[in-house]
Design an enzyme around this catalytic site. Structure first.
Site, PDB file in Angstrom:
ATOM      1  N   CYS B 174       0.815  -1.223   0.000  1.00  0.00           N
ATOM      2  CA  CYS B 174       0.000   0.000   0.000  1.00  0.00           C
ATOM      3  C   CYS B 174       0.843   1.265   0.000  1.00  0.00           C
ATOM      4  O   CYS B 174       0.299   2.369  -0.045  1.00  0.00           O
ATOM      5  CB  CYS B 174      -0.946  -0.025   1.189  1.00  0.00           C
ATOM      6  SG  CYS B 174      -1.912  -1.539   1.186  1.00  0.00           S
ATOM      7  N   HIS B 314      -2.690   8.400   5.641  1.00  0.00           N
ATOM      8  CA  HIS B 314      -2.921   7.096   5.021  1.00  0.00           C
ATOM      9  C   HIS B 314      -4.384   6.735   5.291  1.00  0.00           C
ATOM     10  O   HIS B 314      -5.074   6.275   4.402  1.00  0.00           O
ATOM     11  CB  HIS B 314      -1.953   6.063   5.580  1.00  0.00           C
ATOM     12  CG  HIS B 314      -1.995   4.751   4.861  1.00  0.00           C
ATOM     13  ND1 HIS B 314      -1.828   4.652   3.503  1.00  0.00           N
ATOM     14  CD2 HIS B 314      -2.215   3.484   5.297  1.00  0.00           C
ATOM     15  CE1 HIS B 314      -1.933   3.376   3.137  1.00  0.00           C
ATOM     16  NE2 HIS B 314      -2.178   2.650   4.203  1.00  0.00           N
ATOM     17  N   GLU B 325      -1.697   5.399  13.159  1.00  0.00           N
ATOM     18  CA  GLU B 325      -1.315   6.644  12.493  1.00  0.00           C
ATOM     19  C   GLU B 325      -1.468   7.822  13.456  1.00  0.00           C
ATOM     20  O   GLU B 325      -0.625   8.725  13.485  1.00  0.00           O
ATOM     21  CB  GLU B 325      -2.155   6.857  11.227  1.00  0.00           C
ATOM     22  CG  GLU B 325      -1.635   8.009  10.367  1.00  0.00           C
ATOM     23  CD  GLU B 325      -2.198   7.991   8.955  1.00  0.00           C
ATOM     24  OE1 GLU B 325      -3.173   7.263   8.681  1.00  0.00           O
ATOM     25  OE2 GLU B 325      -1.631   8.729   8.103  1.00  0.00           O
ATOM     26  N   LYS B 346      -9.188   8.653   1.354  1.00  0.00           N
ATOM     27  CA  LYS B 346      -9.785   7.308   1.252  1.00  0.00           C
ATOM     28  C   LYS B 346     -11.236   7.290   1.736  1.00  0.00           C
ATOM     29  O   LYS B 346     -11.975   6.370   1.423  1.00  0.00           O
ATOM     30  CB  LYS B 346      -8.950   6.296   2.031  1.00  0.00           C
ATOM     31  CG  LYS B 346      -7.571   6.048   1.421  1.00  0.00           C
ATOM     32  CD  LYS B 346      -6.827   4.946   2.139  1.00  0.00           C
ATOM     33  CE  LYS B 346      -5.438   4.697   1.551  1.00  0.00           C
ATOM     34  NZ  LYS B 346      -4.445   5.735   1.965  1.00  0.00           N
ATOM     35  N   HIS B 351      -9.447   2.650  -0.737  1.00  0.00           N
ATOM     36  CA  HIS B 351      -8.010   2.386  -0.691  1.00  0.00           C
ATOM     37  C   HIS B 351      -7.558   1.839  -2.049  1.00  0.00           C
ATOM     38  O   HIS B 351      -7.833   0.704  -2.400  1.00  0.00           O
ATOM     39  CB  HIS B 351      -7.703   1.385   0.414  1.00  0.00           C
ATOM     40  CG  HIS B 351      -6.236   1.248   0.704  1.00  0.00           C
ATOM     41  ND1 HIS B 351      -5.258   1.815  -0.092  1.00  0.00           N
ATOM     42  CD2 HIS B 351      -5.578   0.616   1.712  1.00  0.00           C
ATOM     43  CE1 HIS B 351      -4.068   1.531   0.402  1.00  0.00           C
ATOM     44  NE2 HIS B 351      -4.235   0.809   1.501  1.00  0.00           N
ATOM     45  N   PHE B 410       1.070  -3.545   4.280  1.00  0.00           N
ATOM     46  CA  PHE B 410       1.389  -4.905   4.720  1.00  0.00           C
ATOM     47  C   PHE B 410       2.844  -5.214   4.399  1.00  0.00           C
ATOM     48  O   PHE B 410       3.386  -4.735   3.401  1.00  0.00           O
ATOM     49  CB  PHE B 410       0.523  -5.921   3.953  1.00  0.00           C
ATOM     50  CG  PHE B 410      -0.884  -6.046   4.460  1.00  0.00           C
ATOM     51  CD1 PHE B 410      -1.328  -5.368   5.579  1.00  0.00           C
ATOM     52  CD2 PHE B 410      -1.781  -6.882   3.802  1.00  0.00           C
ATOM     53  CE1 PHE B 410      -2.640  -5.503   6.031  1.00  0.00           C
ATOM     54  CE2 PHE B 410      -3.087  -7.023   4.242  1.00  0.00           C
ATOM     55  CZ  PHE B 410      -3.516  -6.336   5.351  1.00  0.00           C
TER      56      PHE B 410
END
Lengths: 392, 424
Positions: B174, B314, B325, B346, B351, B410
């Site tokens: 990501c 994010h 975050e 987002k 996403h 990830f």
């Protein structure tokens, strides 16, 4: 702008020839007449299988081993070998600042689930519904992580604590070429001081063969040296499981920590030939010149056996200096091919090995150990890379 | 007159062209208008049957010719569209771009339609993979080879735009889009080239991708109200929304851009990264890798914490990411974090995975140029543990001269970008 010399201070290699530097040095000096080949599992195709590996030597936790599919386990294991060879294994502070570029393909699908779905699809008209039904019930949740390209790097971070940075390049052979090119360029320019770079490939999986089959690249029948495979036997490529990782450092960084340089890595020369219209052989000659090839050098070729690319490489390079194509012994390792070529080239110059021919008349004799070796990888369909490796 | 080199005597890297495609539409102007109007691109999925699925909503790009032709074809079309818009804006649309190409793209593989087709036509005496193999070789078709080739998309794009050298296709999950920008910035700073094209594209929202993320409990199951499902930093957030999109940025040394009279859209001032060694999907509980990545980006930009006046989060809308975050931002920016606006695109576009870092960089630069902060929509139920000004629900005018954009993924991927409106 800085212009640091880049040195190789650690090598990890695994292939059908064995595990680690010693097994590969031995094979360079005395190549086996019949390298390990599995002719049955994927007949009519052959693959060069992995040797026996005690995974726990580099991946002590069973839980970690279980979280990976073979290519990740193989890459994580081999990265550990490279770190160990560089004297950096368990060096927490230097691993925490170490950069990493991994060349990776796709992971491994669950063949059992896939085959179940395919079998059932013959009796169903609503295939997409079938897919939803089977995938949501039969897929192991963690399998996804064993498939994601960047999770080889992720596992290396977890197992070996390499965390300075983590980048994964994709794109078949080109991924391996660019991975080394960018890791080394960053060190040369002072953007990085030390980096782990490499790739791993598990050939022993039907999905890995599927793409090659679709492109018409696979060789059938008896395995001959890569230079001598005929179109009547298919597309010329025999794949092999294997991995190679290198620890690259600026010369100053290696010196400061008292690490011996195994070899000096020159600038990587890479290209994207338009194979349909460019003269590939002429381009390869020009690339080899830019990589500063000269008489008395050795070429450790990553030629895959793919008919057109291999023919062009033999026309371009075999007359300049003696060539040794390791895929004859190991099979083609896709993303790992270029790092593997560099690893063998570095071993040959560092240990003064004079490799005999790997079975092809094209591979002319060498009479003294090389001080310099050109490592090459020409992608099956795209991507070309070369780099000169020199004795320090 | 600003300097052409930064605090470390490296070439300043300017942005001279941008392109974007999301579920909201094609082109940055259309996207921007919808973004600041707080529109959502999240819909019920119509691309494949929804039987047996826990999540039935997504932010798909369903309006392109390649939308129904599988992940490889759609990712390719998205990349081309975004690149074309960026190159046109920069004035390099003549097919002779001449700089390197960095493409963030999802891993691709032969899709199920092709598998079914090969299997149906394959030799009946064989089963499963062996049957696919035999039929794949018999057909020897370009389309099957291509859909499993990670290099093909970049190869085509490099050919079309006239990129220099061997294009790089990369994945840092990501964070991929941010990594593509970072690679381009580094190439210009090294003097490899005066310019580079960074692209993030992702058209990989298949049923299987949805199921895989579902099995990891990563997706929202708020199917009843698709447009309300992505709610970053809310108390009832329950996962991210799978989405597609692309963005492209033409990056150029400020000196070269100035010399040719190009419009400077902004500056990529700093890039920072740090890998996490804690877990394959979870981040270290103390947030230290994300914190290190943010600090590295600030240091690379030569800016202090006080210079940042907006954070493009994010903000995935997963319980874990948004909590981590918040922890990381609060650690870096301290008490001031309560007043620095931070919003998540987002909430509207979902996403976009491999494309997210690039799309959000484009929106960050537009935020500065337009002096409008895009909102975090669906913020009706704030998480009391997250004390942030998330620009709730409605866009807000604000003069912004420096933005931090976060990307976490990830596999322990953390990449952060610091962008400024003007060269300094």
């Amino acid at each position: 702008m800085e212009d640091n010399r880049v040195v190789i201070t650690g090598i990890g290699v695994v292939s059908a020839l064995g595990v680690g530097v010693d097994a590969h040095l031995a094979a360079l000096a005395a190549p086996p007449e019949s390298p390990p080949v599995d002719r049955n599992r994927f007949a009519p195709y052959c693959v060069h299988p992995l040797p026996e590996i005690d995974w726990s030597l580099q991946i002590p936790k069973r839980g970690d081993q279980r979280q990976m599919e073979t290519w990740q386990r193989l890459g994580t294991f081999t990265a550990g070998l490279a770190l160990q060879d560089a004297g950096l294994k368990d060096n927490e502070s230097l691993c925490a600042t170490m950069d990493m570029i991994v060349a990776a393909g796709g992971g491994e699908r669950d063949t059992e689930v896939d085959n179940l779905i395919l079998a059932e699809s013959l009796n169903r008209n609503d295939r997409e519904v079938l897919l939803n039904e089977k995938l949501s019930t039969d897929l192991r949740p963690t399998l996804f992580l064993a498939q994601l390209s960047n999770l080889l790097a992720g596992n290396i971070s977890i197992v070996h604590k390499v965390t300075g940075s983590s980048r994964t390049f994709m794109g078949e052979e080109a991924a391996g070429i660019s991975a080394v090119e960018y890791a080394a360029s960053r060190i040369r320019a002072g953007q990085s001081t030390h980096a782990l770079v490499g790739g791993a490939y598990n050939a022993e999986h039907v999905d890995m063969l599927l793409n090659y089959a679709a492109g018409g690249y696979l060789h059938r029948g008896v395995v001959a040296p890569v230079w001598n495979r005929a179109a009547s036997d298919g597309g010329g490529v025999v794949t092999g499981s294997g991995a190679a990782f290198l620890v690259l450092e600026s010369e100053a960084h290696a010196r400061e920590r008292g690490a011996p340089a195994l070899a000096i890595l020159g600038p990587v020369v890479s290209g994207r030939a338009r194979r349909r219209r460019d003269d590939l052989a002429a381009m390869l000659i020009s690339m080899a010149r830019r990589a500063a090839i000269r008489e008395g050098d050795l070429t450790i070729s990553g030629a895959s056996g793919a008919l057109e690319a291999t023919k062009a490489e033999s026309a371009a390079l075999a007359s300049i200096c003696p060539v040794r194509a390791f895929s004859t012994l190991t099979g083609h390792m896709k993303e790992a091919q270029f790092p593997f070529a560099i690893a063998l080239a570095a071993l040959a110059v560092a240990h003064g090995v004079t490799p005999p021919s790997f079975g092809s008349p094209l591979e002319s004799a060498m009479h003294s150990p090389p001080a310099r070796a050109l490592a090459t990888t020409i992608g099956l369909r795209h991507g070309e890379g070369m780099v000169m490796v020199e004795k320090p | 007159m600003s300097s052409f080199v930064d605090h470390l005597r490296r070439p300043v890297v300017a942005v001279t062209g941008m392109g974007v495609v999301t579920s909201l539409g094609v082109g940055k102007h259309d996207n921007w208008a919808k973004l600041i109007a707080g529109q959502s691109g999240i819909r019920r999925i119509g691309r494949f049957p929804l039987d047996h699925l826990n999540t039935t909503i997504a932010g798909l790009v369903d309006f392109l010719p390649a939308s129904s032709r599988g992940p490889s074809a759609l990712t390719g079309e998205l990349a081309h569209l975004a690149a074309r818009e960026a190159l046109e804006e920069s004035g390099f649309s003549g097919g002779d771009f001449g700089g390197p190409l960095f493409l963030a793209a999802p891993p691709v593989e032969l899709d199920w339609r092709q598998r079914f087709e090969l299997h149906a036509d394959g030799p009946a005496e064989l089963a499963g993979g062996a049957r696919l193999l035999a039929e794949a070789e018999r057909r020897n078709t370009e389309s099957i080879w291509r859909s499993g080739s990670f290099f093909a998309i970049a190869d085509d794009l490099a050919e079309e735009i006239g990129a220099r050298g061997l294009p790089v296709t990369l994945s840092t999950a990501c964070a991929s889009g941010a990594t593509a920008i970072q690679l381009a910035v580094e190439a210009i700073r090294r003097g490899d080239s005066d310019r580079a094209l960074a692209v993030g594209a992702d058209g990989s929202a298949t049923a299987e991708a949805l199921i895989r993320f579902s099995l990891l409990s990563a997706l929202s199951t708020n199917n009843a109200a698709p447009e309300k499902a992505s709610k970053p930093f809310s108390r009832d957030r329950d996962g991210f929304i799978l989405a597609e999109g692309a963005a492209a940025l033409v990056l150029e040394s400020l000196e070269a851009a100035t010399a040719r009279g190009a419009t400077i859209l902004g500056v990529i001032a700093g890039c920072g990264e740090k890998a996490d060694d804690f877990h394959r999907t979870r981040s270290k509980p103390d947030g230290s890798p994300a914190i290190a990545a943010i600090r590295a980006a600030l240091a690379d930009a030569g800016l202090g914490e006080d210079a940042i006046d907006y954070v493009n989060a994010h903000g995935t809308s997963t319980p874990e990411n948004d909590k981590m975050e918040h922890l990381s931002l609060s650690t870096v920016f301290g008490e001031r974090m309560k007043t620095i606006p931070v919003s998540s695109n987002k909430s509207m576009i979902g996403h976009t995975l491999s494309a997210a870092g690039a799309i959000e960089a484009v929106f960050s630069l537009m935020t500065m140029r337009e002096s409008v902060l895009p909102p975090t929509i669906n913020h009706d139920n704030p998480d009391p543990a997250i004390d942030l000004d998330v620009v709730p629900n409605v866009a807000r005018k604000a003069r912004v001269s420096a933005v931090l954009s976060n990307s976490f993924g990830f596999g322990g991927q953390n990449a952060c970008l610091v962008m400024t409106r003007e060269p300094r």
